[in-house]
Structures are given as structure tokens and as C-alpha cells.
Design an enzyme around this catalytic site. Structure first.
Site, PDB file in Angstrom:
ATOM      1  N   GLU A  16      -5.646  -4.468  10.414  1.00 52.99           N
ATOM      2  CA  GLU A  16      -4.816  -3.392  10.609  1.00 52.99           C
ATOM      3  C   GLU A  16      -5.260  -2.700  11.812  1.00 52.99           C
ATOM      4  O   GLU A  16      -5.957  -1.824  11.963  1.00 52.99           O
ATOM      5  CB  GLU A  16      -4.678  -2.566   9.730  1.00 52.99           C
ATOM      6  CG  GLU A  16      -4.230  -3.065   8.301  1.00 52.99           C
ATOM      7  CD  GLU A  16      -3.710  -2.236   7.395  1.00 52.99           C
ATOM      8  OE1 GLU A  16      -2.515  -2.431   6.871  1.00 52.99           O
ATOM      9  OE2 GLU A  16      -4.481  -1.318   7.067  1.00 52.99           O
ATOM     10  N   LYS A  19       0.104   4.248  -0.304  1.00 50.99           N
ATOM     11  CA  LYS A  19      -0.490   5.333   0.192  1.00 50.99           C
ATOM     12  C   LYS A  19      -0.180   6.535  -0.732  1.00 50.99           C
ATOM     13  O   LYS A  19      -0.226   6.450  -2.087  1.00 50.99           O
ATOM     14  CB  LYS A  19      -0.032   5.839   1.608  1.00 50.99           C
ATOM     15  CG  LYS A  19      -0.133   4.384   2.324  1.00 50.99           C
ATOM     16  CD  LYS A  19      -0.214   4.735   4.103  1.00 50.99           C
ATOM     17  CE  LYS A  19      -0.253   3.366   4.670  1.00 50.99           C
ATOM     18  NZ  LYS A  19      -0.272   3.772   5.966  1.00 50.99           N
ATOM     19  N   GLY A  44       2.112   2.608  10.768  1.00 46.02           N
ATOM     20  CA  GLY A  44       3.100   3.429  10.863  1.00 46.02           C
ATOM     21  C   GLY A  44       3.586   3.972  12.080  1.00 46.02           C
ATOM     22  O   GLY A  44       4.335   5.184  12.116  1.00 46.02           O
ATOM     23  N   GLU A  96      -7.210   5.026   7.430  1.00 48.14           N
ATOM     24  CA  GLU A  96      -6.899   6.570   7.183  1.00 48.14           C
ATOM     25  C   GLU A  96      -8.054   7.149   6.542  1.00 48.14           C
ATOM     26  O   GLU A  96      -8.435   8.219   6.777  1.00 48.14           O
ATOM     27  CB  GLU A  96      -5.666   6.549   6.450  1.00 48.14           C
ATOM     28  CG  GLU A  96      -4.437   6.430   7.278  1.00 48.14           C
ATOM     29  CD  GLU A  96      -3.206   5.754   6.518  1.00 48.14           C
ATOM     30  OE1 GLU A  96      -3.161   5.760   5.270  1.00 48.14           O
ATOM     31  OE2 GLU A  96      -2.343   5.278   7.252  1.00 48.14           O
ATOM     32  N   HIS A 133      -9.846   1.488   4.364  1.00 51.16           N
ATOM     33  CA  HIS A 133      -8.462   1.636   4.963  1.00 51.16           C
ATOM     34  C   HIS A 133      -8.941   2.535   6.399  1.00 51.16           C
ATOM     35  O   HIS A 133      -9.545   3.560   6.069  1.00 51.16           O
ATOM     36  CB  HIS A 133      -7.437   2.137   4.165  1.00 51.16           C
ATOM     37  CG  HIS A 133      -6.117   2.365   4.915  1.00 51.16           C
ATOM     38  ND1 HIS A 133      -5.863   3.198   5.749  1.00 51.16           N
ATOM     39  CD2 HIS A 133      -5.108   1.258   4.590  1.00 51.16           C
ATOM     40  CE1 HIS A 133      -4.284   2.896   6.190  1.00 51.16           C
ATOM     41  NE2 HIS A 133      -4.098   1.712   5.782  1.00 51.16           N
ATOM     42  N   SER A 148       3.017  -1.835  10.320  1.00 50.42           N
ATOM     43  CA  SER A 148       4.397  -1.897  10.689  1.00 50.42           C
ATOM     44  C   SER A 148       5.041  -3.216  10.502  1.00 50.42           C
ATOM     45  O   SER A 148       5.925  -3.616  11.226  1.00 50.42           O
ATOM     46  CB  SER A 148       4.771  -1.566  12.153  1.00 50.42           C
ATOM     47  OG  SER A 148       4.487  -0.082  12.514  1.00 50.42           O
ATOM     48  N   ASN A 150       0.962  -1.324  -0.196  1.00 50.19           N
ATOM     49  CA  ASN A 150       0.227   0.075  -0.065  1.00 50.19           C
ATOM     50  C   ASN A 150       0.938   1.186  -0.147  1.00 50.19           C
ATOM     51  O   ASN A 150       1.313   1.702   1.222  1.00 50.19           O
ATOM     52  CB  ASN A 150      -0.921  -0.026   1.344  1.00 50.19           C
ATOM     53  CG  ASN A 150      -1.951   1.366   1.435  1.00 50.19           C
ATOM     54  OD1 ASN A 150      -1.835   2.172   0.546  1.00 50.19           O
ATOM     55  ND2 ASN A 150      -2.243   1.387   2.582  1.00 50.19           N
TER      56      ASN A 150
END
Ligand code: PGA
Length: 250
Positions: free
Chosen positions: A168, A11, A174, A98, A96, A214, A9
Site C-alpha cells: 500500500e 478501520k 484514502g 496508519e 498497516h 484507493s 479493512n
């Protein structure tokens, strides 16, 4: 037997030149890898270029990071499933964290996007995961099972290969912190049970469940050794050919 799937991904990263170099290097590194699937999910502006480089490698999938549920029309800024198919996408990330946190994505919008993606032959990678507060309150199982039920309601599947789930934990994305492989596996077991309850045991045994948050070359093997973990969704470590190829070849 589920084929491992390692998904990148990217991003909102990468210019065209860097993206081409990255994919060319990556493909060289993983030229001999046939026993696992790889997905590359660049931002929209790179999809056509990356598709050209992937060519006919059938175990390397091009994926998008989002999709809108209408096919065409007055929806400024959005991209549809037929458009993604047109540039060679076979997968699409949906929901996702985010997008849920910053762009108003809900289980309801995920549900519409999954329906549209499937109608056009795209394999959705549905992301679920709990926040730190939810994790600390012991609500992980409840949160992820509800996200799964909300986003997949109304669907029917002929095969567990028609969709992918990425678990996730939001607090692991991250941040350099990861869930322990054992703990992640426990949550993935709950997801598989929920899928069995919704779609039957055969589909639940076929569907691939990815861990994300991560993931690095140093920790991928620990996750892949777990019974219910079939792959990974990788952000930061997918932006370099050496680290992502090491993850693919864990
Ligand atoms: P990360 O991102 O690997 O950088 O933690 C994973 C993701 O958000 O999919």
C-alpha cells in the site's frame, strides 16, 4: 494458481447495527462467489458479531486489524492472538501504515506480532509501503524490501498460504490517488523476488500479494489483470455492500 483475495479493512468505523446490515447485504451479494477468497477486518468490538453472520462460509475469512504479541497478562488495552482465535479470526492485518505512522509500529514490532499470530494459527496480512517522499526519491523498491525483510526475519513457511503481503503506497491510501496497475505490479514483482530470496521460489509463487490504496469498483479490474497482483486491501470502498461486492466480483 493463486486464489484472488479481496480484503476489507473497515478501520475505526461502524456501529454494531450498521455492521450487521453491511455484512448481511454483502453475503447476499456474493453468495455465489466460490472462486475467490474474501476477508472482512472489522474493529475489535464487532468481531464476534461478524463471525456469527459469516458462519461456515469457508472462503470468507474474519480478520482483525492488529494484535499484540503476548498471549495474556498486564497489557491494558491490547488484544492477543488467542483472543482473536477465540472470536473466530483466521487472519490479522499487521503493520498497516496508519499504525506505523500514528502508533509507533516498527518492523521490529511487526516481526513479533507475526511470530505470535502464526504460533496461534492466524494468517498475517503484512502491510508495506513507501511515503510520497520515498516514492519521489526513487526509493520504493528499497523501502518495501527492507520492510519485508525486517518483519519476516526469523520466520519459516511450509506454504505460501500461511501469510499475505499487502503493498500500500502511503500516498495512495484514502487520497483517491492510485498507483498505476503497471507500476504497482513492478513493485509487487520486487516483493515476490525478495520473498523468493528469503524463503525459496515455491513459497514466493504461492504467496498472495495484495494492492491497497484507493481501490474502487472502477479500478479493481486493472489491478487484478496484473501478473503479480493477487487481490486488494480495501479501506473506504469496503464500507458499503454494493461497492465492496462489486470489487469482490470485479
Ligand atoms: P483506502 O484504504 O482503500 O481507503 O485507500 C486502504 C487501506 O488503508 O488499507
Amino acid at each position: 494458481m493463486r486464489t484472488p483475495l479481496l480484503a476489507a479493512n473497515w478501520k475505526m468505523n461502524m456501529a454494531r447495527r450498521d455492521a450487521k446490515l453491511l455484512v448481511e447485504d454483502l453475503l447476499k451479494e456474493i453468495a455465489d462467489v466460490r472462486d475467490r477468497d474474501v476477508a472482512i477486518c472489522p474493529p475489535f468490538h464487532l468481531l464476534a458479531d461478524v463471525n456469527d453472520i459469516i458462519g461456515s462460509r469457508s472462503n470468507i475469512y474474519l480478520g482483525a486489524q492488529d494484535v499484540y504479541w503476548k498471549d495474556s497478562g498486564a497489557f491494558t488495552g491490547e488484544v492477543s492472538s488467542p483472543m482473536l482465535r477465540d472470536v473466530g479470526c483466521r487472519m490479522v492485518i499487521i503493520g498497516h501504515s496508519e499504525r506505523r505512522a500514528m502508533f509507533g509500529e516498527t518492523d521490529e514490532t511487526c516481526c513479533k506480532k507475526i511470530a505470535a499470530a502464526r504460533e496461534h494459527g492466524l494468517i498475517p496480512i503484512l502491510c508495506v509501503g513507501e511515503s510520497l517522499e520515498q516514492c519521489e526519491a526513487g526509493k520504493t523498491a528499497e523501502v518495501v524490501a527492507n520492510q519485508l525483510r525486517g518483519a519476516l526475519q526469523g520466520q519459516t513457511f511450509e506454504s505460501g498460504n500461511d501469510f499475505v503481503i499487502a503493498y500500500e503506497p502511503i500516498w495512495a491510501i484514502g487520497t483517491g490517488k492510485t498507483d498505476s496497475p503497471e507500476n504497482a505490479n513492478k513493485t509487487m514483482g520486487i516483493l515476490r523476488d525478495t520473498i523468493a530470496d528469503m524463503f525459496g521460489e515455491r513459497i514466493a509463487q504461492q504467496v498472495r500479494l495484495l494492492y491497497g490504496g484507493s481501490v474502487k469498483p472502477a479500478n479493481i479490474a486493472g489491478f487484478m489483470a496484473q501478473r503479480d497482483i493477487d487481490g486488494a486491501l480495501v479501506g473506504g470502498a469496503s464500507l458499503k455492500a454494493d461497492s465492496f461486492s462489486a470489487i469482490v466480483k470485479y
